[in-house]
Design a protein around this motif. Structure first.
Motif, PDB file in Angstrom:
ATOM      1  N   SER A 183      10.574   6.504   1.093  1.00  0.00           N
ATOM      2  CA  SER A 183       9.623   6.120   2.144  1.00  0.00           C
ATOM      3  C   SER A 183       9.676   7.100   3.315  1.00  0.00           C
ATOM      4  CB  SER A 183       9.923   4.699   2.629  1.00  0.00           C
ATOM      5  OG  SER A 183       9.832   3.795   1.550  1.00  0.00           O
ATOM      6  N   THR A 209      11.823  -1.138   0.693  1.00  0.00           N
ATOM      7  CA  THR A 209      10.450  -1.266   0.185  1.00  0.00           C
ATOM      8  C   THR A 209      10.425  -2.327  -0.912  1.00  0.00           C
ATOM      9  OG1 THR A 209      10.143   1.082   0.650  1.00  0.00           O
ATOM     10  CG2 THR A 209       8.507   0.047  -0.783  1.00  0.00           C
ATOM     11  N   ASP A 225       4.188   4.834  -2.940  1.00  0.00           N
ATOM     12  CA  ASP A 225       5.613   4.574  -2.700  1.00  0.00           C
ATOM     13  C   ASP A 225       6.006   3.381  -3.570  1.00  0.00           C
ATOM     14  OD1 ASP A 225       8.165   4.634  -1.675  1.00  0.00           O
ATOM     15  OD2 ASP A 225       7.637   3.877   0.319  1.00  0.00           O
TER      16      ASP A 225
HETATM   17 MG    MG Z   1      11.402   2.656   0.657  1.00  0.00          MG
END
Ligand code: MG
Ligand code: GTP
Length: 374
Positions: A183, A209, A225
């Motif tokens: 990220s 995430t 992502d």
């Molecule tokens: Mg991440």
């Protein structure tokens, strides 16, 4: 639920979770008032991201193996370029089990991140050669290997060029185990290309995430992502958050040289140990976080010393963590050529040819030997 939330799915831009306001304990929870405000400002973050971003506090939620499997299967079925990010301090911990199966026929770029932590003297090409070799051993055959610092914006521009050249009108999936900096890398790319800062939530905690985050590219394709799978052998899961903060390298590593005699030991705080059993009296060079206390003793006394000083002189772990700290496991090596003995996630010791050494690491953490990078 608000009208808007009922009719369309809202996604947290920070972690990818589907926004909901029903269950405060579940992924994506966001109070009604915050949803309204977020939509007005065109900046909708869930409560967990809000806390992470403003207070650096983590709310423990976790994805199941099924969630990861579902995501990885999507990648196999996609026609995409795969950007596989690894932490250069934890190559083995960065391996996604079975990745080669999920990659399918898609091309892979291998990206070693956190280059800013490497000492100046380290030969970058030796490291990328080693990364390629290790990837091959794991069934991954990258089209190219890059070394970057997502945080410090080193080599991001050339990585972007490489991505553009290789993706040929395809989506780009950024994959890798948790905490390698996926990220942070995407944030840096967004910052360099649009000027928008810190869009996606990043943190030093594993599992930041939570779902796919899709960033539109110029040609209608996407940069994606993904959440990092938790690799149980990462140092990050063996140590407490507190201990990790002390041992994980934060700044460029300053090599520390020891003129060791045979039968001497160096303790790396209380988290690992290095024994110089036999070998020439040449310098042994340690590459670990600059603030990690390295303590030299006699090998014959080392076990007793550890027993007595763990949690005190030998810290981390702290005194209240030492009883639950995993046992150290011994790995012995005979060194023919000048080599690095790497304790994954922590750093390495460069040892001279013709020596016999042992490294001790918490049970589960890998220790590997490679040709010296210096
Ligand atoms: Mg991440
Ligand atoms: N020194 C250094 N630290 C980095 C770099 N990139 C990321 N980090 C740090 O690594 C930690 C994890 O970063 P994230 O970007 O959240 O990692 P991630 O791979 O997205 O993790 P998950 O979302 O859990 O899969 C953070 O503390 C970052 O600041 C880098 O280039 N250099």
């Amino acid at each position: 639920m608000t009208e808007v939330a009922k009719n369309e799915t809202l996604i947290c831009i920070g972690c990818g979770a589907t926004i909901q306001s029903d269950d405060p304990q579940a992924i994506g929870y966001t109070p009604q008032s915050a949803i309204k405000k977020g939509l007005e400002n065109d900046e909708l973050y869930c409560q967990r991201c809000f806390r992470l971003r403003h207070y650096n506090e983590i709310a423990p939620v976790s994805l199941t193996d099924d969630d990861f499997l579902r995501l990885l299967n999507q990648i196999r079925d996609a026609n995409a370029l795969i950007v596989y990010v690894v932490d250069i301090f934890d190559f083995n911990g960065s391996i996604i089990p079975g990745l080669h199966r999920f990659v399918g026929d898609n091309p892979v770029l291998l990206v070693g991140n956190k280059e800013d932590l490497l000492p100046q003297s380290l030969r970058r090409t030796k490291l990328t050669d080693w990364m390629r070799q290790q990837a091959n051993l794991n069934g991954i055959h990258p089209e190219a290997v890059a070394l970057v610092s997502a945080k410090k914006n080193h080599q991001i521009e050339s990585l972007l060029e490489l991505i553009e050249k290789r993706r040929q009108n395809r989506d780009v999936y950024v994959v890798g185990v948790t905490n390698v900096g996926k990220s942070t890398l995407i944030n840096q790319i967004i910052k360099q290309t649009t000027g928008v800062k810190e869009l996606i939530t990043t943190s030093r905690f594993p599992g930041t995430t939570l779902d796919k985050i899709q960033i539109p590219l110029d040609d209608g394709h996407e940069l994606i992502d993904t959440p990092g799978i938790i690799h149980p052998d990462q140092m990050a899961h063996v140590l407490s958050a507190k201990a990790l903060k002390i041992v994980a390298p934060q700044k460029e590593i300053k090599p520390r040289t020891f003129q060791l005699d045979e039968q001497q030991t160096i303790f790396l705080g209380g988290v690992a140990r290095f024994d110089y059993e036999y070998g020439p009296k040449k310098g042994v060079v340690a590459y670990f976080e600059n603030n990690l206390n390295l303590h030299r003793t006699k090998l014959s006394n080392a076990d007793a010393f550890y027993e007595k000083h763990l949690g005190g002189l030998l810290t981390p772990p702290s005194v209240d963590e030492k009883d639950s700290f995993p046992e150290l496991e011994r790995h012995e090596f005979h060194i023919d050529d000048k080599s690095d003995v790497v304790i994954e996630g922590l750093g390495w010791v460069t040892v001279p040819a013709g020596s016999t050494v042992a490294a001790f690491a918490p049970k589960g953490v890998s220790v590997v030997v490679r040709r010296a990078m210096i």
